[in-house]
Write a protein that holds these residues in place. Structure first.
Motif, PDB file in Angstrom:
ATOM      1  N   ILE A  86       0.839  -1.205   0.000  1.00  0.00           N
ATOM      2  CA  ILE A  86       0.000   0.000   0.000  1.00  0.00           C
ATOM      3  C   ILE A  86       0.870   1.250   0.000  1.00  0.00           C
ATOM      4  O   ILE A  86       0.583   2.225  -0.703  1.00  0.00           O
ATOM      5  N   GLU A  87       1.947   1.240   0.752  1.00  0.00           N
ATOM      6  CA  GLU A  87       2.871   2.379   0.743  1.00  0.00           C
ATOM      7  C   GLU A  87       3.502   2.553  -0.636  1.00  0.00           C
ATOM      8  O   GLU A  87       3.672   3.673  -1.114  1.00  0.00           O
ATOM      9  N   GLN A  88       3.849   1.457  -1.287  1.00  0.00           N
ATOM     10  CA  GLN A  88       4.383   1.534  -2.644  1.00  0.00           C
ATOM     11  C   GLN A  88       3.328   2.070  -3.602  1.00  0.00           C
ATOM     12  O   GLN A  88       3.631   2.852  -4.501  1.00  0.00           O
ATOM     13  N   ALA A  89       2.074   1.693  -3.404  1.00  0.00           N
ATOM     14  CA  ALA A  89       0.983   2.194  -4.247  1.00  0.00           C
ATOM     15  C   ALA A  89       0.845   3.708  -4.101  1.00  0.00           C
ATOM     16  O   ALA A  89       0.549   4.404  -5.074  1.00  0.00           O
ATOM     17  N   LYS A  90       1.076   4.230  -2.906  1.00  0.00           N
ATOM     18  CA  LYS A  90       1.021   5.680  -2.698  1.00  0.00           C
ATOM     19  C   LYS A  90       2.108   6.389  -3.501  1.00  0.00           C
ATOM     20  O   LYS A  90       1.893   7.485  -4.017  1.00  0.00           O
ATOM     21  N   LEU A  91       3.275   5.774  -3.615  1.00  0.00           N
ATOM     22  CA  LEU A  91       4.348   6.357  -4.422  1.00  0.00           C
ATOM     23  C   LEU A  91       4.002   6.313  -5.908  1.00  0.00           C
ATOM     24  O   LEU A  91       4.239   7.273  -6.643  1.00  0.00           O
ATOM     25  N   VAL A  92       3.443   5.204  -6.360  1.00  0.00           N
ATOM     26  CA  VAL A  92       3.020   5.084  -7.759  1.00  0.00           C
ATOM     27  C   VAL A  92       1.911   6.094  -8.046  1.00  0.00           C
ATOM     28  O   VAL A  92       1.837   6.664  -9.132  1.00  0.00           O
ATOM     29  N   LEU A  93       1.085   6.354  -7.054  1.00  0.00           N
ATOM     30  CA  LEU A  93      -0.010   7.313  -7.194  1.00  0.00           C
ATOM     31  C   LEU A  93       0.518   8.713  -7.502  1.00  0.00           C
ATOM     32  O   LEU A  93      -0.058   9.436  -8.310  1.00  0.00           O
ATOM     33  N   GLN A  94       1.624   9.087  -6.893  1.00  0.00           N
ATOM     34  CA  GLN A  94       2.224  10.404  -7.163  1.00  0.00           C
ATOM     35  C   GLN A  94       2.683  10.504  -8.610  1.00  0.00           C
ATOM     36  O   GLN A  94       2.480  11.522  -9.273  1.00  0.00           O
ATOM     37  N   VAL A  95       3.284   9.445  -9.117  1.00  0.00           N
ATOM     38  CA  VAL A  95       3.723   9.441 -10.513  1.00  0.00           C
ATOM     39  C   VAL A  95       2.517   9.416 -11.438  1.00  0.00           C
ATOM     40  O   VAL A  95       2.514  10.055 -12.501  1.00  0.00           O
ATOM     41  N   CYS A  96       1.470   8.723 -11.039  1.00  0.00           N
ATOM     42  CA  CYS A  96       0.237   8.677 -11.831  1.00  0.00           C
ATOM     43  C   CYS A  96      -0.372  10.073 -11.950  1.00  0.00           C
ATOM     44  O   CYS A  96      -0.863  10.454 -13.016  1.00  0.00           O
ATOM     45  N   GLU A  97      -0.322  10.846 -10.889  1.00  0.00           N
ATOM     46  CA  GLU A  97      -0.838  12.219 -10.934  1.00  0.00           C
ATOM     47  C   GLU A  97      -0.061  13.061 -11.946  1.00  0.00           C
ATOM     48  O   GLU A  97      -0.638  13.896 -12.630  1.00  0.00           O
ATOM     49  N   ILE A  98       1.223  12.836 -12.055  1.00  0.00           N
ATOM     50  CA  ILE A  98       2.030  13.555 -13.043  1.00  0.00           C
ATOM     51  C   ILE A  98       1.561  13.189 -14.449  1.00  0.00           C
ATOM     52  O   ILE A  98       1.374  14.051 -15.305  1.00  0.00           O
ATOM     53  N   ALA A  99       1.355  11.896 -14.697  1.00  0.00           N
ATOM     54  CA  ALA A  99       0.907  11.452 -16.017  1.00  0.00           C
ATOM     55  C   ALA A  99      -0.509  11.951 -16.316  1.00  0.00           C
ATOM     56  O   ALA A  99      -0.818  12.314 -17.451  1.00  0.00           O
ATOM     57  N   ARG A 100      -1.364  11.993 -15.305  1.00  0.00           N
ATOM     58  CA  ARG A 100      -2.748  12.422 -15.503  1.00  0.00           C
ATOM     59  C   ARG A 100      -2.833  13.896 -15.880  1.00  0.00           C
ATOM     60  O   ARG A 100      -3.650  14.294 -16.704  1.00  0.00           O
ATOM     61  N   THR A 101      -1.987  14.726 -15.308  1.00  0.00           N
ATOM     62  CA  THR A 101      -2.057  16.173 -15.547  1.00  0.00           C
ATOM     63  C   THR A 101      -1.125  16.651 -16.656  1.00  0.00           C
ATOM     64  O   THR A 101      -1.121  17.826 -16.983  1.00  0.00           O
ATOM     65  N   LYS A 102      -0.352  15.747 -17.225  1.00  0.00           N
ATOM     66  CA  LYS A 102       0.580  16.117 -18.300  1.00  0.00           C
ATOM     67  C   LYS A 102      -0.185  16.177 -19.636  1.00  0.00           C
ATOM     68  O   LYS A 102      -0.801  15.206 -20.047  1.00  0.00           O
ATOM     69  N   ALA A 103      -0.105  17.334 -20.277  1.00  0.00           N
ATOM     70  CA  ALA A 103      -0.751  17.487 -21.585  1.00  0.00           C
ATOM     71  C   ALA A 103       0.082  16.761 -22.635  1.00  0.00           C
ATOM     72  O   ALA A 103       1.288  16.970 -22.746  1.00  0.00           O
ATOM     73  N   LEU A 104      -0.565  15.887 -23.392  1.00  0.00           N
ATOM     74  CA  LEU A 104       0.141  15.157 -24.444  1.00  0.00           C
ATOM     75  C   LEU A 104       0.356  16.030 -25.671  1.00  0.00           C
ATOM     76  O   LEU A 104       1.360  15.914 -26.363  1.00  0.00           O
ATOM     77  N   SER A 105      -0.623  16.892 -25.953  1.00  0.00           N
ATOM     78  CA  SER A 105      -0.475  17.816 -27.081  1.00  0.00           C
ATOM     79  C   SER A 105      -1.307  19.065 -26.794  1.00  0.00           C
ATOM     80  O   SER A 105      -2.241  19.040 -26.006  1.00  0.00           O
ATOM     81  N   THR A 106      -0.932  20.149 -27.463  1.00  0.00           N
ATOM     82  CA  THR A 106      -1.631  21.417 -27.304  1.00  0.00           C
ATOM     83  C   THR A 106      -1.874  22.009 -28.680  1.00  0.00           C
ATOM     84  O   THR A 106      -0.982  22.026 -29.526  1.00  0.00           O
ATOM     85  N   ALA A 107      -3.093  22.496 -28.894  1.00  0.00           N
ATOM     86  CA  ALA A 107      -3.436  23.134 -30.159  1.00  0.00           C
ATOM     87  C   ALA A 107      -4.001  24.525 -29.856  1.00  0.00           C
ATOM     88  O   ALA A 107      -4.658  24.728 -28.842  1.00  0.00           O
ATOM     89  N   VAL A 108      -3.729  25.470 -30.766  1.00  0.00           N
ATOM     90  CA  VAL A 108      -4.232  26.829 -30.621  1.00  0.00           C
ATOM     91  C   VAL A 108      -5.141  27.116 -31.806  1.00  0.00           C
ATOM     92  O   VAL A 108      -4.767  26.909 -32.957  1.00  0.00           O
ATOM     93  N   ASP A 109      -6.379  27.573 -31.510  1.00  0.00           N
ATOM     94  CA  ASP A 109      -7.292  27.881 -32.608  1.00  0.00           C
ATOM     95  C   ASP A 109      -7.107  29.337 -33.043  1.00  0.00           C
ATOM     96  O   ASP A 109      -6.262  30.056 -32.526  1.00  0.00           O
ATOM     97  N   GLY A 110      -7.897  29.776 -33.993  1.00  0.00           N
ATOM     98  CA  GLY A 110      -7.775  31.117 -34.566  1.00  0.00           C
ATOM     99  C   GLY A 110      -8.023  32.231 -33.560  1.00  0.00           C
ATOM    100  O   GLY A 110      -7.499  33.334 -33.686  1.00  0.00           O
TER     101      GLY A 110
END
Length: 174
Positions: free
Chosen positions: A46-70
């Motif tokens: 469970i403690e290891q899962a908490k550490l993986v959870l922190q890395v998961c939060e980074i992946a969840r909030t990381k934008a894979l791509s960004t586009a700008v409209d007109g």
């Protein structure tokens, strides 16, 4: 008559009695000790899962791509893992700077998933126990799956105020 000096070793009966006493003691001490080791491994998982959870939060909030409209509005694309996946799927969403273990101390596979709101990491226990450690649990194949997750952040504003702010700022939620 045999003297004490000539007598050597133990009789078969004495050896059997000693082995029987050792077996009774082992039967009384061993199961609780093994159970405590298993609980310690579950807590470490469970403690290891908490550490993986922190890395998961980074992946969840990381934008894979960004586009700008007109009109100059930004649109971000985020990754998601809708189903339980191994840590290798999470690793693929991150840079090479992160190393994630694939198994936990219980020797079961670490499973992750996330959506727009939160990350979830699963720990499969080798026994059945509801509400283990105060965590959310599920029953999978007759055993307990502990779900470690992040807390959902609450805003100080009512939901209708947040919605109005998004409309005014032309924001699109994930």
């Amino acid at each position: 008559m045999i003297s004490r000096r000539d007598q050597r070793g133990f009789t078969l009966l004495e050896i059997i009695v000693v082995i029987a006493v050792i077996a009774v003691l082992a039967a009384a001490i061993l199961p609780p000790t093994i159970q405590r080791f298993t609980e310690a491994k579950a807590d470490a998982s469970i403690e290891q899962a908490k550490l993986v959870l922190q890395v998961c939060e980074i992946a969840r909030t990381k934008a894979l791509s960004t586009a700008v409209d007109g009109a100059g509005r930004y649109t971000h694309t985020y990754g998601s893992l809708a189903n339980w996946s191994s840590t290798s799927a999470l690793q693929a969403l991150l840079s090479k700077n992160y190393y994630l273990a694939s198994t936990n101390p219980l020797r079961s596979q670490i499973l992750v998933k996330f959506d727009a709101a939160r990350c979830y990491v699963a720990v499969d226990l080798p026994f059945r126990e509801d509400n283990y450690g105060g965590y959310q649990t599920q029953t999978v194949s007759g055993l307990t799956r502990v779900i470690v997750t992040t807390r959902q952040k609450r805003s100080g504003y009512p939901s209708w105020v947040i919605h109005q702010k998004r409309i005014l700022n032309e924001e699109v939620s994930r």
